[in-house]
Write an enzyme that holds these catalytic residues in place. Structure first.
Site, PDB file in Angstrom:
ATOM      1  CE  LYS A 166      48.109  27.917  78.052  1.00  0.00           C
ATOM      2  NZ  LYS A 166      47.058  27.394  77.175  1.00  0.00           N
ATOM      3  NE  ARG A 193      51.013  27.034  71.571  1.00  0.00           N
ATOM      4  CZ  ARG A 193      51.448  27.956  72.403  1.00  0.00           C
ATOM      5  NH1 ARG A 193      51.371  27.780  73.701  1.00  0.00           N
ATOM      6  NH2 ARG A 193      51.960  29.084  71.945  1.00  0.00           N
TER       7      ARG A 193
HETATM    8  N1  HH2 Z   1      48.218  28.780  74.602  1.00  0.00           N
HETATM    9  C1  HH2 Z   1      48.924  29.928  74.420  1.00  0.00           C
HETATM   10  C2  HH2 Z   1      49.107  30.429  73.126  1.00  0.00           C
HETATM   11  N2  HH2 Z   1      48.636  29.780  72.041  1.00  0.00           N
HETATM   12  N3  HH2 Z   1      47.485  27.940  71.106  1.00  0.00           N
HETATM   13  C3  HH2 Z   1      46.809  26.796  71.262  1.00  0.00           C
HETATM   14  N4  HH2 Z   1      46.339  26.129  70.201  1.00  0.00           N
HETATM   15  N5  HH2 Z   1      46.567  26.264  72.510  1.00  0.00           N
HETATM   16  C4  HH2 Z   1      47.002  26.882  73.647  1.00  0.00           C
HETATM   17  O1  HH2 Z   1      46.734  26.367  74.762  1.00  0.00           O
HETATM   18  C5  HH2 Z   1      47.733  28.106  73.520  1.00  0.00           C
HETATM   19  C6  HH2 Z   1      47.960  28.612  72.207  1.00  0.00           C
HETATM   20  C7  HH2 Z   1      49.485  30.667  75.595  1.00  0.00           C
HETATM   21  O2  HH2 Z   1      50.796  30.274  75.897  1.00  0.00           O
HETATM   22  P1  HH2 Z   1      52.131  31.039  75.446  1.00  0.00           P
HETATM   23  O3  HH2 Z   1      52.212  31.106  73.959  1.00  0.00           O
HETATM   24  O4  HH2 Z   1      53.285  30.387  76.079  1.00  0.00           O
HETATM   25  O5  HH2 Z   1      52.041  32.466  76.084  1.00  0.00           O
HETATM   26  P2  HH2 Z   1      51.679  33.904  75.508  1.00  0.00           P
HETATM   27  O6  HH2 Z   1      50.287  33.855  75.009  1.00  0.00           O
HETATM   28  O7  HH2 Z   1      51.836  34.825  76.697  1.00  0.00           O
HETATM   29  O8  HH2 Z   1      52.639  34.223  74.396  1.00  0.00           O
END
Ligand code: HH2
Length: 273
Positions: free
Chosen positions: A221, A255
């Protein structure tokens, strides 16, 4: 603490890694790479081989400014993948969604955890998750993805996140979700400045007082970019250090995209604990 995910029971005395699999064209770090089912399955297998204890499938990017995805499109992206992973992977599959329709279809297809970045605040989401009968992860977010990073403000960020999560646990239990089937997440980067994220990481012991397992997602992030000066593809080490720190401060689940690095970091953190 234990988390029962379908046929799998995760003993949370050992910290667990949730591997990230985004079936989106626009996720901030892996967007567009796993839209083809075979590519998604191969990545999921690689995450498990590297040490992931469960796989989180998402069909809508939540990065700041991301475009919303229609229900049909999200269903089309995630349901076939969830079904294949649940049948073939040998580890639990979670569904990262805010939409009740997607929760129901994904659980029907074999998902055994609902990961809700808005803590089941969408209309119908509490009832849908309760009816699904699987554990839920309730995450804190200030505002909504499109605008959440515009100017996030808190008086006492740890206190406010704790109060929000306490209220959402009460709402979930009221809706019929068992208290021992709830995981909590401070939502790093979701309506938070770098300083807010750091305060939340330092304040994890206060969130642990809520009595539920904690999941922390810092992987790749912006906060890692701000601390290291690195682009998204160079954030594995910084992300793993934050994961180890989170576990040392009381998180049971992290995660992660870079699972091998995270696995090593958690192994060291556990030995030092
Ligand atoms: N962060 C993201 C998405 N889902 N769920 C939980 N529980 N906690 C988190 O910190 C979290 C999450 C964002 O990351 P990512 O899925 O890699 O990116 P994007 O939202 O652009 O798909």
């Amino acid at each position: 603490m234990r988390l029962v995910l379908g046929a799998h029971a995760l003993d949370l005395a050992t910290p667990r890694i949730m591997g990230v699999l985004n079936i989106t064209p626009d996720s901030f770090s892996d967007g567009g790479r796993f839209l083809a089912p075979d590519a998604a399955l191969a990545e999921a297998r690689a995450l498990v081989a590297a040490g992931a204890d469960l796989i989180d499938v998402g069909g809508e990017s939540t990065r700041p400014g991301a475009a919303p995805v229609a229900i049909d499109e999200e269903l089309r992206r995630v349901v076939p993948i969830v079904a294949r992973l649940a049948a073939e992977l040998g580890v639990p599959v979670s569904i990262d969604t805010t939409k009740p329709e997607v929760m129901r279809a994904a659980v029907e297809a074999g998902a055994t955890l609902i990961n809700s970045i808005d803590a089941l605040r969408a209309p119908g989401a509490l009832a849908a998750a309760a009816a699904c009968g699987v554990p839920v992860c309730l995450m804190h977010m200030q505002g909504e993805p499109r605008t959440m990073q515009d100017d996030p403000r808190y008086g006492d960020v740890v206190g406010e996140v704790a109060a929000f999560l306490r209220e959402r646990v009460e709402a979930a239990v009221e809706a019929g979700i068992a208290a021992d089937a709830i995981v909590l997440d401070p939502g790093l980067g979701f309506g938070k400045t770098l300083e807010h994220n750091l305060e939340l990481l330092r304040g994890l012991p206060r969130l642990a007082e809520l009595g539920r397992p904690l999941l922390v997602g810092a992987s790749r992030k912006r906060l890692i970019g701000e601390l290291t000066g690195r682009p998204v593809e160079g954030r594995a080490v910084g992300s793993a250090v934050v994961a180890a720190f989170a576990v040392a401060r009381g998180a049971q689940l992290v995660r992660a995209h870079d699972v091998a690095a995270t696995r090593d970091a958690l192994g060291v953190a556990v030995a030092l604990r």
